[in-house]
Design a protein around this motif. Structure first.
Motif, PDB file in Angstrom:
ATOM      1  N   UNK A  90      46.793  11.794 -87.531  1.00 24.11           N
ATOM      2  CA  UNK A  90      47.627  12.727 -86.766  1.00 24.11           C
ATOM      3  C   UNK A  90      46.948  13.147 -85.467  1.00 24.11           C
ATOM      4  N   UNK A  91      45.628  13.378 -85.513  1.00 26.76           N
ATOM      5  CA  UNK A  91      44.901  13.784 -84.311  1.00 26.76           C
ATOM      6  C   UNK A  91      44.991  12.703 -83.234  1.00 26.76           C
ATOM      7  N   UNK A  92      44.741  11.453 -83.630  1.00 30.65           N
ATOM      8  CA  UNK A  92      44.804  10.349 -82.659  1.00 30.65           C
ATOM      9  C   UNK A  92      46.236  10.185 -82.132  1.00 30.65           C
ATOM     10  N   UNK A  93      47.212  10.268 -83.034  1.00 31.88           N
ATOM     11  CA  UNK A  93      48.610  10.105 -82.622  1.00 31.88           C
ATOM     12  C   UNK A  93      49.022  11.190 -81.637  1.00 31.88           C
ATOM     13  N   UNK A  94      48.629  12.433 -81.875  1.00 27.90           N
ATOM     14  CA  UNK A  94      48.987  13.539 -80.983  1.00 27.90           C
ATOM     15  C   UNK A  94      48.341  13.353 -79.616  1.00 27.90           C
ATOM     16  N   UNK A  95      47.056  13.013 -79.600  1.00 22.49           N
ATOM     17  CA  UNK A  95      46.351  12.835 -78.323  1.00 22.49           C
ATOM     18  C   UNK A  95      46.961  11.699 -77.502  1.00 22.49           C
ATOM     19  N   UNK A 150      45.361  28.583-100.941  1.00 20.09           N
ATOM     20  CA  UNK A 150      44.871  28.714 -99.564  1.00 20.09           C
ATOM     21  C   UNK A 150      44.985  27.412 -98.783  1.00 20.09           C
ATOM     22  N   UNK A 151      44.893  26.272 -99.487  1.00 19.81           N
ATOM     23  CA  UNK A 151      44.908  24.985 -98.790  1.00 19.81           C
ATOM     24  C   UNK A 151      46.273  24.685 -98.166  1.00 19.81           C
ATOM     25  N   UNK A 152      47.345  25.243 -98.735  1.00 16.64           N
ATOM     26  CA  UNK A 152      48.674  25.067 -98.119  1.00 16.64           C
ATOM     27  C   UNK A 152      48.719  25.754 -96.751  1.00 16.64           C
ATOM     28  N   UNK A 153      48.181  26.968 -96.674  1.00 16.66           N
ATOM     29  CA  UNK A 153      48.160  27.705 -95.399  1.00 16.66           C
ATOM     30  C   UNK A 153      47.224  27.035 -94.407  1.00 16.66           C
ATOM     31  N   UNK A 154      46.130  26.453 -94.909  1.00  9.80           N
ATOM     32  CA  UNK A 154      45.210  25.727 -94.023  1.00  9.80           C
ATOM     33  C   UNK A 154      45.908  24.516 -93.408  1.00  9.80           C
ATOM     34  N   UNK A 155      46.659  23.793 -94.216  1.00 10.74           N
ATOM     35  CA  UNK A 155      47.385  22.628 -93.700  1.00 10.74           C
ATOM     36  C   UNK A 155      48.417  23.052 -92.661  1.00 10.74           C
ATOM     37  N   UNK A 156      49.079  24.194 -92.889  1.00  9.93           N
ATOM     38  CA  UNK A 156      50.065  24.692 -91.918  1.00  9.93           C
ATOM     39  C   UNK A 156      49.391  25.046 -90.596  1.00  9.93           C
ATOM     40  N   UNK A 157      48.223  25.698 -90.669  1.00  5.41           N
ATOM     41  CA  UNK A 157      47.472  26.007 -89.450  1.00  5.41           C
ATOM     42  C   UNK A 157      47.091  24.725 -88.717  1.00  5.41           C
ATOM     43  N   UNK A 158      46.686  23.693 -89.479  1.00  2.20           N
ATOM     44  CA  UNK A 158      46.346  22.418 -88.858  1.00  2.20           C
ATOM     45  C   UNK A 158      47.506  21.826 -88.084  1.00  2.20           C
ATOM     46  N   UNK A 159      48.730  21.898 -88.625  1.00  7.74           N
ATOM     47  CA  UNK A 159      49.917  21.394 -87.922  1.00  7.74           C
ATOM     48  C   UNK A 159      50.173  22.184 -86.649  1.00  7.74           C
ATOM     49  N   UNK A 160      50.034  23.523 -86.711  1.00  5.17           N
ATOM     50  CA  UNK A 160      50.235  24.356 -85.514  1.00  5.17           C
ATOM     51  C   UNK A 160      49.194  24.040 -84.444  1.00  5.17           C
ATOM     52  N   UNK A 161      47.953  23.775 -84.866  1.00  2.00           N
ATOM     53  CA  UNK A 161      46.902  23.418 -83.905  1.00  2.00           C
ATOM     54  C   UNK A 161      47.195  22.079 -83.236  1.00  2.00           C
ATOM     55  N   UNK A 162      47.779  21.144 -83.991  1.00  2.00           N
ATOM     56  CA  UNK A 162      48.154  19.862 -83.386  1.00  2.00           C
ATOM     57  C   UNK A 162      49.258  20.052 -82.354  1.00  2.00           C
ATOM     58  N   UNK A 163      50.198  20.948 -82.619  1.00  2.00           N
ATOM     59  CA  UNK A 163      51.237  21.267 -81.625  1.00  2.00           C
ATOM     60  C   UNK A 163      50.597  21.864 -80.381  1.00  2.00           C
ATOM     61  N   UNK A 164      49.662  22.796 -80.581  1.00  2.00           N
ATOM     62  CA  UNK A 164      48.960  23.429 -79.457  1.00  2.00           C
ATOM     63  C   UNK A 164      48.180  22.395 -78.650  1.00  2.00           C
ATOM     64  N   UNK A 196      48.832  19.191 -78.418  1.00  2.00           N
ATOM     65  CA  UNK A 196      49.790  18.349 -77.705  1.00  2.00           C
ATOM     66  C   UNK A 196      50.245  19.019 -76.409  1.00  2.00           C
ATOM     67  N   UNK A 197      50.605  20.298 -76.490  1.00  2.00           N
ATOM     68  CA  UNK A 197      51.083  21.015 -75.305  1.00  2.00           C
ATOM     69  C   UNK A 197      49.975  21.166 -74.271  1.00  2.00           C
ATOM     70  N   UNK A 198      48.737  21.359 -74.741  1.00  2.00           N
ATOM     71  CA  UNK A 198      47.614  21.516 -73.810  1.00  2.00           C
ATOM     72  C   UNK A 198      47.366  20.233 -73.034  1.00  2.00           C
ATOM     73  N   UNK A 199      47.375  19.111 -73.731  1.00  2.00           N
ATOM     74  CA  UNK A 199      47.127  17.822 -73.065  1.00  2.00           C
ATOM     75  C   UNK A 199      48.328  17.413 -72.224  1.00  2.00           C
ATOM     76  N   UNK A 200      49.521  17.643 -72.750  1.00  2.00           N
ATOM     77  CA  UNK A 200      50.735  17.146 -72.100  1.00  2.00           C
ATOM     78  C   UNK A 200      51.071  17.884 -70.812  1.00  2.00           C
ATOM     79  N   UNK A 201      50.872  19.206 -70.815  1.00  2.00           N
ATOM     80  CA  UNK A 201      51.281  19.963 -69.628  1.00  2.00           C
ATOM     81  C   UNK A 201      50.192  20.879 -69.092  1.00  2.00           C
ATOM     82  N   UNK A 202      48.956  20.664 -69.522  1.00  2.00           N
ATOM     83  CA  UNK A 202      47.834  21.389 -68.959  1.00  2.00           C
ATOM     84  C   UNK A 202      47.598  22.757 -69.556  1.00  2.00           C
ATOM     85  N   UNK A 203      48.406  23.189 -70.483  1.00  2.00           N
ATOM     86  CA  UNK A 203      48.218  24.497 -71.103  1.00  2.00           C
ATOM     87  C   UNK A 203      49.448  24.885 -71.895  1.00  2.00           C
TER      88      UNK A 203
END
Length: 662
Positions: free
Chosen positions: A17-22, A637-651, A653-660
């Motif tokens: 997912x990290x490579x795909x998002x980048x 707790x691991x379910x919430x950790x996975x959800x945070x990971x997805x939100x970080x991938x969205x963040x 993506x937006x940072x790389x795609x549009x500079x912030x």
């Protein structure tokens, strides 16, 4: 034990997912139209101004901090989603009963006992989780099977007991009642006569000791001896039951040391219920009715049950009454528990999100709250709010109630075979005796192989199975702590051969178990042979063993042996202190026969010992057993950790795609 992961596949998923998002963010990145850009002259002076440089440095630091925060939090989220855990050795909380079969093997009790022993076999097969032992008696009492949950071993011993009873019946019918003297027996029947004598002697030598001066059928002593065979009788409260099979017909020369009534009172004092089983009045004695009533009264003192079987008692009847007795919780079975260990990853996750939040808020306020796109600021606020809320849930570690839990045990059956001859107390093992080294090594092995079943055999003048396979580590430790020098006056010398038959019985018991189990043997000895015998071959046992080691103790210089109350044992021929010397050739030969390793534990390095333990541990496979009667709490707790990971991938993506984001 090191950290393991319940879901290691999360590392692969997270990396993909990290490579795909980048890659997708870079490919979809918006590029400005250079034809519409206004060019300005003389910007070099502006770029060299202190204000511009300070602003540029500030922006770069904020971007660097944001990326560091994202990556730190993202890595932590992936590790937490994989659920790190440690295998923790615990005392498995279980409920069970301790049951002893106490059987009178006097000749007056033979009739009807054969059928009841077979009923006992069915009773044992119907037990689940309860521990069982067997005590047999006549003039004296012996512990035929120590307390164990190895039902296969118990059944094998009951089969041997049935063979004894059948042999006793045949001997009485075909020889004792038929011929007045051994000289009257025809030559053609001598072989069978000798064979029956051999079978009977294996039992009678232990339970008829001293009958010439004491008589037979010591009923009260048989019951009280069984009572004191319960482990942890005074230190741990358990549900304890004695299935007491006797016709209550004593043939003692003098008054008994302990009457049946005395024994019953002792059982009642220790809260041990006696199930008295009267096999029927096959002896046609005038006082049999009185003996039955006396036995019934004694049993009822213990809040037990009296059965006048008449040969018709079934296993179902016994099992129904056993199961009606309340089980108590015990904490003696060793197991492995998988304990979640999020550890520092929670700290890293929190630090990353806090740093990302501070950098974002600083950027927004520094630029001006009214400036910039409102949609971007709302997106950033929503993402941060969701991550912070999920982070709080990770820290709280909420759990949900599960109706059952899993206990992880091992598929290893480990047999300890310990030489307890006098030479094992020789003082040439560091600052202690060889036996001190054995005790320390056994404790170390049990800690390294948690969840395994352990059996303990000792041998000196003879061999004895002290504990069949059990996970009751307290029992193993108690027995080992009780090791002491055998009586010097009755010592007949030492030989590794003595251990053969007992080891064979234990290995056959392990082999009969179902499932993908592994049998391990550790034999502890100095290898000395002082009884004049030649070392026999152990090779026919290697097919019953998967791994293990012969552990050698002692030195070539030898060690002195201190006998309590007598001082150091002397060599009468030379007038000096006797010294015991290790015989490594014998130990290596046994190891070769069994196809296992040889390890010198006195002069050798600990590296080979630890290496052997590691190879055995790697052979082990976890066997997860569901315990329906034990509730447990499941982590979320691991379910919430996975959800945070997805939100970080969205963040990201937006940072790389549009500079912030904001």
């Amino acid at each position: 034990m090191g950290v393991s992961y319940h879901s290691p596949g999360m590392f692969i998923i997270g990396g993909i997912l990290f490579i795909a998002v980048c890659v997708s963010a870079f490919l979809m990145r918006h590029k400005p139209d250079k034809s519409r850009i206004l060019r300005a002259a003389n910007t070099k002076r502006l770029k060299e101004s202190p204000l511009f440089k300070r602003k540029l440095l500030e922006i770069r630091i904020l971007r660097l901090l944001s990326f560091a925060a994202i990556l730190t939090a993202l890595v932590a989220a992936v590790f937490l989603s994989a659920r790190p855990f440690k295998k923790e050795t615990v005392k498995n909380i279980i409920t069970r009963r301790d049951i002893f079969l106490c059987i009178d093997l006097s000749s007056s009790n033979y009739e009807g006992v054969q059928e009841l022993v077979e009923a006992f076999s069915d009773t044992v097969s119907g037990l689940d989780g309860d521990r069982i032992g067997i005590s047999i008696f006549n003039t004296s009492s012996i512990q035929y099977v120590p307390m164990t949950d190895d039902y296969q071993f118990v059944l094998q011993r009951l089969d041997s007991l049935s063979e004894y009873l059948a042999a006793a019946e045949e001997f009485t019918r075909d020889f004792a009642d038929k011929y007045d003297s051994v000289y009257d027996i025809p030559e053609s029947e001598h072989a069978r006569f000798d064979e029956l004598n051999r079978i009977l002697a294996a039992f009678d030598e232990g339970i008829t000791a001293g009958y010439e001066i004491k008589g037979t059928s010591a009923i009260g002593e048989g019951l009280v001896s069984c009572l004191f065979s319960f482990p942890e009788l005074e230190t741990e409260e358990r549900t304890r039951i004695i299935l007491f099979l006797t016709d209550n017909h004593e043939e003692l020369i003098d008054d008994p040391l302990v009457t049946l009534e005395d024994a019953a009172q002792m059982c009642a004092y220790d809260n041990v219920a006696v199930f008295g089983i009267y096999p029927g009045s096959g002896q046609n004695l005038e006082d049999s009715e009185w003996e039955k009533e006396d036995m019934k009264a004694a049993v009822e003192q213990t809040m037990g049950t009296f059965y006048d079987s008449g040969g018709s008692l079934t296993a179902e009847e016994i099992l129904a009454d056993i199961r009606a007795r309340e089980t108590m919780i015990t904490n003696t079975a060793m197991a492995v528990r998988n304990e979640d260990e999020p550890g520092l990853w929670v700290v890293f996750l929190g630090a990353g999100i806090v740093l990302l939040t501070l950098a974002t808020v600083y950027t927004v306020f520094r630029r001006g709250i009214r400036r910039g796109s409102t949609a971007r600021k709302l997106t950033a606020a929503a993402l941060l709010a969701a991550m912070i809320a999920s982070l709080v849930m990770v820290y709280l570690r909420p759990k949900y109630h599960s109706p059952s839990t899993d206990i992880v045990t091992s598929n290893l059956d480990v047999a300890f075979v310990v030489d307890t001859t006098i030479s094992m107390w020789a003082e040439d093992h560091g600052k202690g005796t060889r036996m001190d080294g054995v005790k320390k090594d056994i404790d170390h092995i049990m800690n390294k192989l948690p969840g395994s079943s352990f059996s303990l055999i000792r041998f000196d003048n003879g061999a004895e199975i002290l504990t069949p396979y059990t996970q009751d580590i307290n029992l193993i430790n108690d027995v080992i702590d009780g090791f002491h020098m055998p009586p010097y006056s009755t010592s007949t010398g030492s030989s590794l051969n003595t251990a053969y038959e007992a080891l064979k019985a234990v290995l056959q018991s392990a082999k009969a178990k179902t499932g993908n189990r592994r049998t391990i043997v550790f034999l502890f000895s100095d290898g000395e042979t002082t009884d004049g015998s030649s070392l026999m071959s152990f090779a026919d046992l290697n097919g019953l063993i998967n791994d293990g080691a012969v552990m050698g103790y002692g030195t070539e210089q030898g060690g002195r042996m201190f006998y309590p109350g007598k001082g150091y044992i002397s060599n009468s021929a030379q007038g000096t202190d006797a010294r015991s010397v290790i015989d490594e050739d014998a130990l290596k030969q046994v190891a070769k026969d069994l196809d296992i390793a040889y390890v010198n534990r006195t002069e050798g390095s600990s590296h080979s010992f630890e290496g052997k333990l590691e190879s055995v541990r790697l052979m082990s496979r976890d066997a997860t057993v569901s315990k329906e009667n034990l509730p447990s709490d499941r982590e979320t707790y691991h379910f919430f950790s996975a959800f945070i990971g997805l939100l970080l991938l969205v963040w990201l993506f937006l940072t790389i795609n549009r500079g912030g984001v904001a």
